[in-house]
Design a protein around this motif. Structure first.
Motif, mmCIF file in Angstrom:
data_model
loop_
_atom_site.group_PDB
_atom_site.id
_atom_site.type_symbol
_atom_site.label_atom_id
_atom_site.label_comp_id
_atom_site.label_asym_id
_atom_site.label_seq_id
_atom_site.Cartn_x
_atom_site.Cartn_y
_atom_site.Cartn_z
ATOM 1 N N VAL A 114 6.614 60.801 -2.152
ATOM 2 C CA VAL A 114 7.644 61.404 -1.904
ATOM 3 C C VAL A 114 9.093 60.083 -1.826
ATOM 4 O O VAL A 114 9.511 60.711 -1.788
ATOM 5 N N ILE A 115 8.272 59.564 -0.880
ATOM 6 C CA ILE A 115 9.086 57.812 -0.538
ATOM 7 C C ILE A 115 9.683 57.489 -1.417
ATOM 8 O O ILE A 115 11.059 56.896 -1.713
ATOM 9 N N ARG A 116 9.019 56.699 -2.784
ATOM 10 C CA ARG A 116 9.374 56.433 -3.978
ATOM 11 C C ARG A 116 10.212 57.158 -4.424
ATOM 12 O O ARG A 116 10.885 56.427 -4.878
ATOM 13 N N ALA A 117 9.922 58.085 -4.869
ATOM 14 C CA ALA A 117 10.668 59.103 -5.592
ATOM 15 C C ALA A 117 12.270 59.415 -4.904
ATOM 16 O O ALA A 117 13.373 59.394 -5.082
ATOM 17 N N ARG A 118 12.578 59.243 -3.466
ATOM 18 C CA ARG A 118 13.785 59.050 -2.580
ATOM 19 C C ARG A 118 14.300 57.511 -3.307
ATOM 20 O O ARG A 118 15.517 58.002 -3.460
ATOM 21 N N ILE A 119 13.252 57.056 -3.084
ATOM 22 C CA ILE A 119 14.181 55.254 -3.338
ATOM 23 C C ILE A 119 14.745 55.461 -4.383
ATOM 24 O O ILE A 119 15.674 54.879 -5.075
ATOM 25 N N ALA A 120 13.813 56.488 -5.993
ATOM 26 C CA ALA A 120 14.139 56.234 -6.991
ATOM 27 C C ALA A 120 15.714 56.690 -7.488
ATOM 28 O O ALA A 120 16.759 55.910 -8.389
ATOM 29 N N ASP A 121 15.420 57.742 -6.695
ATOM 30 C CA ASP A 121 16.812 58.476 -6.596
ATOM 31 C C ASP A 121 18.143 57.948 -5.754
ATOM 32 O O ASP A 121 19.368 57.969 -6.181
ATOM 33 N N ALA A 122 18.188 57.708 -5.015
ATOM 34 C CA ALA A 122 19.044 56.905 -4.068
ATOM 35 C C ALA A 122 19.702 55.575 -5.295
ATOM 36 O O ALA A 122 20.457 55.323 -5.276
ATOM 37 N N ALA A 123 18.101 54.973 -5.492
ATOM 38 C CA ALA A 123 19.072 53.673 -6.409
ATOM 39 C C ALA A 123 20.081 54.282 -7.916
ATOM 40 O O ALA A 123 20.696 53.477 -8.234
ATOM 41 N N GLY A 124 19.572 55.458 -8.302
ATOM 42 C CA GLY A 124 20.248 56.035 -9.549
ATOM 43 C C GLY A 124 21.230 56.279 -8.567
ATOM 44 O O GLY A 124 22.475 56.743 -9.867
ATOM 45 N N ARG A 125 21.310 57.007 -7.805
ATOM 46 C CA ARG A 125 22.869 57.157 -7.448
ATOM 47 C C ARG A 125 23.636 56.168 -6.703
ATOM 48 O O ARG A 125 25.228 56.442 -7.076
ATOM 49 N N PHE A 126 23.957 55.378 -6.487
ATOM 50 C CA PHE A 126 24.338 53.914 -6.007
ATOM 51 C C PHE A 126 24.096 52.837 -6.420
ATOM 52 O O PHE A 126 22.911 52.245 -6.431
ATOM 53 N N GLU A 127 24.946 51.552 -6.638
ATOM 54 C CA GLU A 127 24.983 50.982 -7.313
ATOM 55 C C GLU A 127 26.072 49.832 -6.659
ATOM 56 O O GLU A 127 26.929 49.909 -5.953
#
Length: 210
Positions: A114-127
């Motif tokens: 769950v946490i890895r999915a949230r990390i991946a989502d945030a990494a895709g939306r913010f740079e």
């Protein structure tokens, strides 16, 4: 290097479940033979590694073996994703870019799905890309001096070289600053370093008082 790879294998197996030696070799960019030797080493170390043969076979951790970081809420996981995905030019300048990438991968693998999915989502939306100006070869040399507590001569080729005992190296206000353990009040800006010479001599961080 091998110890780091063994840890990575352990994290991959505990977070992704059963993987083939081909999966692991592709992920870690080594040969299948190397993976099998590493699996043998993990087994000999007492870890519950199970190897299944055949077309549906693979490698997995037995006995529900888990070591995970779970104490993160959604906002913290998102913030961590942005932080871990940030491309900081200073890491390259310090000579730490590859080590940082390996550390990032291992850290992410240590979290729950769950946490890895949230990390991946945030990494895709913010740079975030933070670059420093022109690369300065003195910076990695100074970083090594900080790590090894080595004495550095600033303006080494001048008639008045300055001895520095670098305790801390920081990047702020668009430039690098070094703190001398003997002068905790003032940080020496990059433009005042001049030619530097890193000595083999080390210094102590314990100040001698009169």
């Amino acid at each position: 290097m091998r110890a780091a790879r063994l840890l990575q294998i352990l994290l991959l197996l505990q977070n992704r479940g059963r993987l083939t030696s081909t999966d692991l070799s592709r992920e870690l960019e080594v040969s299948r033979r190397t993976i099998l030797r590493d699996v043998d080493a993990l087994t000999e170390a007492g870890l519950p590694i199970i190897v299944y043969q055949g077309n549906q076979g693979g490698i997995e951790l037995g006995f529900n073996y888990r070591t995970r970081l779970t104490a993160f809420d959604a906002e913290e996981a998102e913030a961590l994703g942005v932080l871990l995905n940030a491309k900081l030019g200073v890491m390259s300048e310090l000579g730490m870019e590859q080590a940082a990438a390996r550390a990032r991968s291992k850290l992410i693998e240590s979290f729950t799905d769950v946490i890895r999915a949230r990390i991946a989502d945030a990494a895709g939306r913010f740079e975030i890309t933070q670059s420093t100006p022109d690369a300065d070869p003195r910076v990695p040399a100074m970083a090594e001096a900080v790590r090894g507590r080595r004495i550095v001569l600033l303006n080494a080729r001048s008639q008045t070289p300055q001895e520095c005992h670098p305790l801390k190296l920081s990047f702020e206000r668009g430039g690098w600053f070094v703190d001398d353990v003997r002068d905790p009040v003032r940080s020496i800006p990059q433009q005042e370093w001049g030619d530097i010479n890193v000595s083999r001599k080390s210094f102590s961080t314990t100040l001698q008082r009169d």
